[in-house]
Design a protein around this motif. Structure first.
Motif, PDB file in Angstrom:
ATOM      1  N   THR A   1      -5.197  -5.834  -5.327  1.00  0.00           N
ATOM      2  CA  THR A   1      -6.458  -5.129  -5.072  1.00  0.00           C
ATOM      3  C   THR A   1      -6.568  -3.879  -5.932  1.00  0.00           C
ATOM      4  O   THR A   1      -7.622  -3.599  -6.519  1.00  0.00           O
ATOM      5  CB  THR A   1      -6.553  -4.744  -3.586  1.00  0.00           C
ATOM      6  OG1 THR A   1      -6.432  -5.922  -2.781  1.00  0.00           O
ATOM      7  CG2 THR A   1      -7.879  -4.059  -3.281  1.00  0.00           C
TER       8      THR A   1
ATOM      9  N   ALA B   1      -4.619  -1.477   0.794  1.00  0.00           N
ATOM     10  CA  ALA B   1      -4.723  -2.141  -0.504  1.00  0.00           C
ATOM     11  C   ALA B   1      -3.354  -2.586  -1.001  1.00  0.00           C
ATOM     12  O   ALA B   1      -2.373  -1.843  -0.920  1.00  0.00           O
ATOM     13  CB  ALA B   1      -5.356  -1.192  -1.529  1.00  0.00           C
TER      14      ALA B   1
ATOM     15  N   GLU C   1      -7.276  -4.839  -9.582  1.00  0.00           N
ATOM     16  CA  GLU C   1      -8.674  -5.208  -9.790  1.00  0.00           C
ATOM     17  C   GLU C   1      -9.564  -3.968  -9.844  1.00  0.00           C
ATOM     18  O   GLU C   1     -10.466  -3.877 -10.679  1.00  0.00           O
ATOM     19  CB  GLU C   1      -9.141  -6.144  -8.673  1.00  0.00           C
ATOM     20  CG  GLU C   1     -10.606  -6.560  -8.776  1.00  0.00           C
ATOM     21  CD  GLU C   1     -10.922  -7.343 -10.047  1.00  0.00           C
ATOM     22  OE1 GLU C   1     -12.106  -7.353 -10.444  1.00  0.00           O
ATOM     23  OE2 GLU C   1      -9.996  -7.939 -10.643  1.00  0.00           O
ATOM     24  N   GLN C   2      -9.299  -2.994  -8.990  1.00  0.00           N
ATOM     25  CA  GLN C   2     -10.106  -1.772  -8.994  1.00  0.00           C
ATOM     26  C   GLN C   2      -9.915  -0.974 -10.286  1.00  0.00           C
ATOM     27  O   GLN C   2     -10.862  -0.368 -10.797  1.00  0.00           O
ATOM     28  CB  GLN C   2      -9.753  -0.909  -7.778  1.00  0.00           C
ATOM     29  CG  GLN C   2     -10.249  -1.476  -6.459  1.00  0.00           C
ATOM     30  CD  GLN C   2     -11.772  -1.608  -6.423  1.00  0.00           C
ATOM     31  OE1 GLN C   2     -12.483  -0.676  -6.775  1.00  0.00           O
ATOM     32  NE2 GLN C   2     -12.258  -2.763  -6.000  1.00  0.00           N
TER      33      GLN C   2
ATOM     34  N   SER D   1       0.837  -1.202   0.000  1.00  0.00           N
ATOM     35  CA  SER D   1       0.000   0.000   0.000  1.00  0.00           C
ATOM     36  C   SER D   1       0.874   1.254   0.000  1.00  0.00           C
ATOM     37  O   SER D   1       0.554   2.257  -0.658  1.00  0.00           O
ATOM     38  CB  SER D   1      -0.952   0.006   1.202  1.00  0.00           C
ATOM     39  OG  SER D   1      -0.249  -0.061   2.429  1.00  0.00           O
TER      40      SER D   1
ATOM     41  N   LEU E   1     -10.881   2.197  -2.332  1.00  0.00           N
ATOM     42  CA  LEU E   1      -9.764   1.331  -1.968  1.00  0.00           C
ATOM     43  C   LEU E   1      -9.591   1.275  -0.459  1.00  0.00           C
ATOM     44  O   LEU E   1      -9.649   2.305   0.212  1.00  0.00           O
ATOM     45  CB  LEU E   1      -8.469   1.862  -2.579  1.00  0.00           C
ATOM     46  CG  LEU E   1      -8.196   1.619  -4.055  1.00  0.00           C
ATOM     47  CD1 LEU E   1      -6.975   2.423  -4.478  1.00  0.00           C
ATOM     48  CD2 LEU E   1      -7.981   0.145  -4.338  1.00  0.00           C
TER      49      LEU E   1
ATOM     50  N   GLU F   1     -11.097 -12.625  -0.888  1.00  0.00           N
ATOM     51  CA  GLU F   1     -10.033 -13.544  -0.547  1.00  0.00           C
ATOM     52  C   GLU F   1      -9.950 -13.742   0.962  1.00  0.00           C
ATOM     53  O   GLU F   1      -9.788 -14.857   1.445  1.00  0.00           O
ATOM     54  CB  GLU F   1      -8.697 -13.002  -1.061  1.00  0.00           C
ATOM     55  CG  GLU F   1      -7.517 -13.938  -0.763  1.00  0.00           C
ATOM     56  CD  GLU F   1      -6.193 -13.298  -1.109  1.00  0.00           C
ATOM     57  OE1 GLU F   1      -5.618 -13.668  -2.125  1.00  0.00           O
ATOM     58  OE2 GLU F   1      -5.741 -12.456  -0.342  1.00  0.00           O
TER      59      GLU F   1
ATOM     60  N   ARG G   1      -7.090  -9.098  -7.893  1.00  0.00           N
ATOM     61  CA  ARG G   1      -7.890  -9.892  -6.974  1.00  0.00           C
ATOM     62  C   ARG G   1      -8.751  -8.994  -6.137  1.00  0.00           C
ATOM     63  O   ARG G   1      -8.464  -7.803  -5.963  1.00  0.00           O
ATOM     64  CB  ARG G   1      -7.001 -10.730  -6.054  1.00  0.00           C
ATOM     65  CG  ARG G   1      -6.160  -9.918  -5.068  1.00  0.00           C
ATOM     66  CD  ARG G   1      -5.113 -10.800  -4.412  1.00  0.00           C
ATOM     67  NE  ARG G   1      -4.334 -10.065  -3.416  1.00  0.00           N
ATOM     68  CZ  ARG G   1      -4.569 -10.103  -2.121  1.00  0.00           C
ATOM     69  NH1 ARG G   1      -5.588 -10.799  -1.647  1.00  0.00           N
ATOM     70  NH2 ARG G   1      -3.806  -9.434  -1.271  1.00  0.00           N
ATOM     71  N   VAL G   2      -9.834  -9.549  -5.631  1.00  0.00           N
ATOM     72  CA  VAL G   2     -10.730  -8.842  -4.728  1.00  0.00           C
ATOM     73  C   VAL G   2     -10.317  -9.201  -3.314  1.00  0.00           C
ATOM     74  O   VAL G   2     -10.490 -10.344  -2.874  1.00  0.00           O
ATOM     75  CB  VAL G   2     -12.198  -9.200  -4.993  1.00  0.00           C
ATOM     76  CG1 VAL G   2     -13.112  -8.461  -4.019  1.00  0.00           C
ATOM     77  CG2 VAL G   2     -12.572  -8.904  -6.426  1.00  0.00           C
ATOM     78  N   LYS G   3      -9.737  -8.262  -2.597  1.00  0.00           N
ATOM     79  CA  LYS G   3      -9.142  -8.553  -1.299  1.00  0.00           C
ATOM     80  C   LYS G   3     -10.165  -9.057  -0.290  1.00  0.00           C
ATOM     81  O   LYS G   3      -9.931 -10.039   0.399  1.00  0.00           O
ATOM     82  CB  LYS G   3      -8.450  -7.293  -0.762  1.00  0.00           C
ATOM     83  CG  LYS G   3      -7.704  -7.545   0.540  1.00  0.00           C
ATOM     84  CD  LYS G   3      -6.869  -6.365   0.931  1.00  0.00           C
ATOM     85  CE  LYS G   3      -6.062  -6.671   2.175  1.00  0.00           C
ATOM     86  NZ  LYS G   3      -5.232  -5.546   2.592  1.00  0.00           N
ATOM     87  N   ASP G   4     -11.327  -8.403  -0.217  1.00  0.00           N
ATOM     88  CA  ASP G   4     -12.330  -8.807   0.767  1.00  0.00           C
ATOM     89  C   ASP G   4     -12.800 -10.226   0.546  1.00  0.00           C
ATOM     90  O   ASP G   4     -12.983 -11.006   1.479  1.00  0.00           O
ATOM     91  CB  ASP G   4     -13.524  -7.850   0.738  1.00  0.00           C
ATOM     92  CG  ASP G   4     -13.161  -6.469   1.282  1.00  0.00           C
ATOM     93  OD1 ASP G   4     -13.876  -5.529   0.972  1.00  0.00           O
ATOM     94  OD2 ASP G   4     -12.153  -6.383   2.005  1.00  0.00           O
TER      95      ASP G   4
END
Length: 394
Positions: free
Chosen positions: A352, A348, A355-356, A223, A344, A392, A387-390
Motif C-alpha cells: 500500500t 498500511a 503504491e502511494q 505498518s 495512508l 484488494e 497494490r491498492v489495499k481498499d
C-alpha cells in the motif's frame, strides 16, 4: 520464510526505542546466564566461547549483560507505564512563533523532564550531551522547515517548541520518543556511547513524533516496520542535509558513531546494505533483511518492526541513489509528501505504501517520468508489489 506469527493488537501509544530489542537481547545473553524468549532466540548471538579472538573477557561480558538486562527491563516497563513521564511543554511556548528548544537533565533518574540543562537563547553549556541534543533538535527543525516546508513535527509549530531529556536512567542504552519529546540514555559504556552521539538517532526519534502528528501508522507488522523505516529515512536525510552530503557520498547508516571502539560494527542499521551494519562477538550479525525474500514472521518486537524495516529502508536508498544528487530534494520530498497528505490507512502494509509513493511520483513528476521509473525499480528490487489495499479488500 518463518511461520506466520499471531500479532498482538497494536499499542495506541507505543514508545519507539532506537536500539532494537534483539540487539539488547544479544548483549543480555552474552555471559550465557540469561535465556531469551523463544521467538527471538534465532536473532541473538550465542555467548562468545572462552578465549574467542577479539571477544570481551568474562568480567566485561558480565558487565555488558547486567546493564543490557537493566535496559530491557526498563524498556518493558515503559511500554506499560506511561505515567513515569511528566513532560511539561507549556514552558516551550513562544508567542512570536520562534523555535524554542529546551533540554533537561534526568540525572540518572527514570522520570522526565528533569532539571533545565540548556534552553533557547543560551550558548553551549559544559554538558556535551545537552549541547548535542540541543543542536540535534535545531538540525531536525531546520530540515523540516527548509526542505519539507513543515513547521515543526505537527506542521503547526508543535506548541512552538521542541524538548528533550538527557542522562535518563542508569547505564540506559537506548533512546525513545515518549509522545511529547525525545529521551536519551547515556549508553552502557561498553557497547554504546551516549545516545546523543548520533544525529541520525536524534532525528529518528523526532521522526516518530512527525508520524504521530501526520500518518500515525499502527505499531505492529508491516505498518510498524514502515513507522520505523520512515523514522530512519528522516534520520539519514537530516544527517546528510546537515553535512551537505549527496546520496552517493553518504554512509546511509543509522546510529553511526553510537558504538564504542570495542565493537565490530558501523551503526545500528544500514540502509545501503541491511544485514551488514555490525558483525560482533557480543552482538552477533545484523539480522535485518534487505528484501521480501528474507521477511521475518515473528510475534516479538511488535511483529519484527525493527527487523523488517530494512526492506523499505533499502527501497528508499535504491530510489535516492538512482536519482543522484541530494537525497532530500526529490526522493525525500516525495516520501514525506505521502506522509504529510495523511492518506495512508493506519494499518498500511508495504504494498500500500509503495503504491502511494508511485501515485505521488506521478502527481509530482508525471506518468512515465524518470522519478517514477526509478521508484518502481526500487520497489521491484526489494520484492514489494505495489497494490491498492481498499480495492484488494473489496
Amino acid at each position: 520464510m518463518h511461520k506466520a506469527a499471531q500479532l498482538p493488537d497494536p499499542d495506541p501509544h507505543p514508545r519507539h526505542h532506537a536500539v532494537p530489542p534483539y540487539l539488547l537481547m544479544s548483549m543480555a545473553a552474552c555471559d550465557g546466564a540469561w535465556d531469551a524468549s523463544e521467538g527471538m532466540r534465532e536473532f541473538i548471538a550465542p555467548p562468545p566461547e572462552p578465549g574467542e579472538a577479539e571477544g570481551p573477557g568474562a568480567e566485561t561480558r558480565a558487565r555488558i549483560a547486567t546493564r543490557a538486562r537493566r535496559t530491557l527491563l526498563l524498556d518493558q516497563a515503559l511500554l506499560h507505564d506511561r505515567a513515569t513521564t511528566a513532560t511539561d511543554l507549556d514552558r516551550l511556548i513562544e508567542p512570536s512563533g520562534r523555535l524554542i528548544r529546551a533540554i533537561c537533565d534526568a540525572q540518572g533518574a527514570e522520570t522526565t523532564p528533569g532539571t533545565d540543562a540548556r534552553t533557547e537563547g543560551l550558548g553551549p553549556v559544559a554538558d556535551e550531551d545537552a549541547n548535542r541534543a540541543f543542536d540535534g533538535l535545531g538540525a531536525v527543525h531546520a530540515f523540516l522547515v527548509e526542505m519539507l516546508k513543515l513547521n515543526s513535527l505537527d506542521g503547526a509549530g508543535l506548541g512552538l517548541g521542541l524538548g528533550g531529556t538527557v542522562h535518563y536512567g542508569l547505564h540506559y542504552a537506548n533512546a525513545f520518543w515518549d509522545g511529547t519529546q525525545m529521551v536519551m540514555g547515556d549508553g552502557d559504556g561498553e557497547i554504546f556511547e551516549s545516545l546523543t552521539s548520533s544525529l541520525s538517532v536524534i532525528a529518528h526519534e523526532l521522526g516518530h513524533g512527525l508520524l504521530q502528528h501526520t500518518t500515525n501508522l499502527a505499531y505492529r507488522g508491516q505498518s510498524g516496520a514502515l513507522n520505523e523505516s520512515i523514522a530512519d529515512v528522516l534520520g539519514a536525510l537530516v544527517e546528510q542535509f546537515t553535512a551537505g552530503q549527496d546520496a552517493a557520498s553518504a554512509s546511509w547508516l543509522i546510529g553511526e558513531g553510537l558504538f564504542t571502539d570495542k565493537v565490530r560494527g558501523l551503526g545500528l542499521r544500514s540502509m545501503a546494505a541491511p544485514g551488514t551494519a555490525y558483525d560482533d562477538p557480543v552482538l552477533g550479525r545484523d539480522p535485518q533483511p534487505a528484501t521480501m525474500s528474507g521477511y521475518v514472521e515473528t510475534a516479538e518486537d511488535h511483529g519484527g518492526v525493527h527487523l523488517n524495516s530494512g526492506i523499505p529502508n533499502h527501497a528508499f536508498y535504491l530510489f535516492a541513489t538512482a536519482l543522484g544528487g541530494k537525497a532530500w530534494e526529490t526522493a525525500g520530498s516525495l516520501w514525506f509528501n505521502v506522509v504529510a497528505m495523511r492518506a495512508l490507512p493506519e494499518d498500511a502494509d508495504f504494498g500500500t505504501f509503495a503504491e502511494q509513493t508511485l501515485l505521488q511520483a506521478r502527481r509530482d513528476h508525471g506518468a512515465g517520468s524518470k522519478v517514477e521509473l526509478a521508484l518502481a525499480d526500487a520497489w521491484d528490487t526489494v520484492g514489494v508489489v505495489p497494490r491498492v489495499k481498499d480495492a484488494e479488500q473489496g
